[in-house]
Design a protein around this motif. Structure first.
Motif, PDB file in Angstrom:
ATOM      1  N   GLY A 154       0.891  -1.212  -0.028  1.00  0.00           N
ATOM      2  CA  GLY A 154       0.145   0.024  -0.097  1.00  0.00           C
ATOM      3  C   GLY A 154       0.878   1.362   0.171  1.00  0.00           C
ATOM      4  N   THR A 155       2.099   1.164   0.057  1.00  0.00           N
ATOM      5  CA  THR A 155       3.063   2.453  -0.218  1.00  0.00           C
ATOM      6  C   THR A 155       3.880   2.479  -1.544  1.00  0.00           C
ATOM      7  OG1 THR A 155       3.280   2.117   2.330  1.00  0.00           O
ATOM      8  CG2 THR A 155       4.729   3.655   1.154  1.00  0.00           C
ATOM      9  N   ASN A 156       3.505   3.196  -2.366  1.00  0.00           N
ATOM     10  CA  ASN A 156       4.171   3.395  -3.959  1.00  0.00           C
ATOM     11  C   ASN A 156       5.055   4.313  -3.260  1.00  0.00           C
ATOM     12  OD1 ASN A 156       1.747   1.844  -4.873  1.00  0.00           O
ATOM     13  ND2 ASN A 156       0.780   3.908  -5.287  1.00  0.00           N
ATOM     14  N   MET A 157       6.359   3.837  -4.328  1.00  0.00           N
ATOM     15  CA  MET A 157       7.607   4.640  -3.855  1.00  0.00           C
ATOM     16  C   MET A 157       8.395   4.489  -5.188  1.00  0.00           C
ATOM     17  SD  MET A 157       9.288   1.139  -2.243  1.00  0.00           S
ATOM     18  CE  MET A 157      11.137   2.114  -1.928  1.00  0.00           C
ATOM     19  N   ASP A 158       9.391   5.450  -5.289  1.00  0.00           N
ATOM     20  CA  ASP A 158      10.401   5.644  -6.317  1.00  0.00           C
ATOM     21  C   ASP A 158      11.879   4.934  -5.685  1.00  0.00           C
ATOM     22  OD1 ASP A 158       8.795   6.636  -8.018  1.00  0.00           O
ATOM     23  OD2 ASP A 158       9.249   8.468  -7.915  1.00  0.00           O
ATOM     24  N   VAL A 159      12.368   4.363  -6.535  1.00  0.00           N
ATOM     25  CA  VAL A 159      13.815   4.108  -5.810  1.00  0.00           C
ATOM     26  C   VAL A 159      14.782   4.540  -6.826  1.00  0.00           C
ATOM     27  CG1 VAL A 159      15.357   1.912  -5.725  1.00  0.00           C
ATOM     28  CG2 VAL A 159      12.856   1.781  -4.949  1.00  0.00           C
ATOM     29  N   GLU A 160      15.688   5.448  -6.248  1.00  0.00           N
ATOM     30  CA  GLU A 160      16.804   6.184  -7.020  1.00  0.00           C
ATOM     31  C   GLU A 160      18.063   5.367  -7.017  1.00  0.00           C
ATOM     32  OE1 GLU A 160      16.824  10.331  -6.193  1.00  0.00           O
ATOM     33  OE2 GLU A 160      15.073  10.734  -7.343  1.00  0.00           O
ATOM     34  N   LEU A 161      18.721   5.121  -8.268  1.00  0.00           N
ATOM     35  CA  LEU A 161      20.095   4.747  -7.998  1.00  0.00           C
ATOM     36  C   LEU A 161      21.211   5.870  -8.565  1.00  0.00           C
ATOM     37  CD1 LEU A 161      18.342   2.110  -8.005  1.00  0.00           C
ATOM     38  CD2 LEU A 161      20.548   0.891  -9.057  1.00  0.00           C
ATOM     39  N   MET A 162      22.167   6.095  -7.780  1.00  0.00           N
ATOM     40  CA  MET A 162      23.118   7.277  -8.146  1.00  0.00           C
ATOM     41  C   MET A 162      24.151   6.885  -9.175  1.00  0.00           C
ATOM     42  SD  MET A 162      21.774   9.575  -6.444  1.00  0.00           S
ATOM     43  CE  MET A 162      22.781  10.974  -6.688  1.00  0.00           C
ATOM     44  N   LEU A 163      24.222   7.682 -10.122  1.00  0.00           N
ATOM     45  CA  LEU A 163      25.427   7.428 -11.271  1.00  0.00           C
ATOM     46  C   LEU A 163      26.651   7.305 -10.677  1.00  0.00           C
ATOM     47  CD1 LEU A 163      25.327   6.856 -14.261  1.00  0.00           C
ATOM     48  CD2 LEU A 163      25.855   9.507 -14.602  1.00  0.00           C
TER      49      LEU A 163
END
Length: 317
Positions: free
Chosen positions: A305-314
């Protein structure tokens, strides 16, 4: 139409759960939701062309017979949504029973020559068949077929109460009986949310898919004759967006290939996109991004129930 229909709202997490029953008028339910008619329209023989809906004209020696159908023994004759078929009991060269006449709507009236027939009435995926004898002389009694049928309407949420867009949900309905090959018989596939499915009374095994990866829940749901059962299944999953960025909150870098691994190292999803969005069931995952000759990865956790974005750093090591 469901005479004297009730509505049962089920909250089914993974397997099951139950909330209070709440009355609902059947006709309103059918007008509110999209209809799913599982009947197949069968061709009419030219010799028995129908002059009007629910009637059928046979040669002069035909006897009049009126047919009604009910959802339950105690119910009233149905006025809408029925498909009637009259078959000869003698198979043709292909081993099939020849179709002699058909009608759509509510009650049906046919003129049939003396002899034996099979009469079938269907209401969506519910149906009943009766053998009918037309005598040479004497009255032909009105015939009543009892469908012993109800309806099912399905929906799902994520977590406690997170709405799931209709386009990301689908349901498959199976028989609860397991065949000799170990599989269940498929009753209806790819049912959309809030669609009333007309079924014979009984228990069905329902499989709900949220997205297309691994968010799947199952439940056994009972349909009672003359009632509409509304079931809401509970997914333990969320929507996840993935980005490879040069700085926090930055634009997603194009030409990136993605792999999503479980905590056990199994690949559950792959994508070639700057910003893929996917639905994953609750649990621990590793995102692996490939851009040019470099590989980046990050562990993350999906909570229901918790939508999210996952960021990977270049610039990560």
């Amino acid at each position: 139409m469901f005479p004297q229909a009730g509505s049962i709202r089920l909250l089914l997490g993974l397997l099951m759960g139950l909330a209070a029953a709440m009355p609902i008028h059947a006709q309103e339910a059918f007008e509110t939701f999209k209809q799913l008619n599982g009947s197949t329209k069968m061709p009419k023989l030219k010799a028995f062309s129908a002059p009007g809906l629910g009637t059928f004209t046979a040669p002069a020696q035909g006897r009049n017979v009126k047919l009604d159908a009910k959802l339950t023994n105690e119910g009233q004759p149905m006025q809408h949504g029925l498909s009637w078929r009259v078959f000869s009991p003698i198979p043709d060269v292909d081993g099939k029973l020849p179709l002699l006449a058909s009608a759509e709507g509510g009650s049906a009236a046919f003129q049939l020559a003396p002899g034996d027939y099979f009469v079938n009435v269907s209401f969506g995926r519910a149906g009943a068949t009766k053998k009918l004898n037309i005598p040479v002389e004497g009255d032909v009694a009105d015939q009543v077929l009892v469908l012993d049928a109800g309806g099912m309407s399905l929906n799902a949420i994520s977590g406690a109460d997170t709405h799931i867009p209709d386009k990301q949900l689908s349901f498959d309905i199976y028989s609860t009986d397991v065949r000799e090959d170990g599989e269940r018989g498929l009753v209806l596939a790819d049912v959309k949310p809030n669609t009333i499915v007309r079924l014979n009374a009984g228990t069905y095994h329902v499989v709900s898919e949220y997205g297309s990866i691994n968010a799947v829940v199952r439940a056994d749901i009972t349909v009672d004759a003359g009632e509409l059962t509304e079931a809401t299944m509970q997914h333990r999953a969320s929507q996840v967006g993935l980005k490879l960025v040069s700085e926090e909150g930055g634009e997603a870098i194009a030409d990136t290939a993605w792999s999503i691994l479980t905590s056990g190292g199994d690949i559950v999803a792959e994508s070639v996109s700057a910003f893929p969005v996917m639905v994953l069931s609750e649990g621990q995952y590793t995102a692996v991004a490939r851009n040019k000759d470099k590989i980046f990865q990050k562990d993350f956790e999906v909570k229901a129930g918790t939508n999210m974005d996952v960021e990977l750093m270049l610039d990560q090591s």
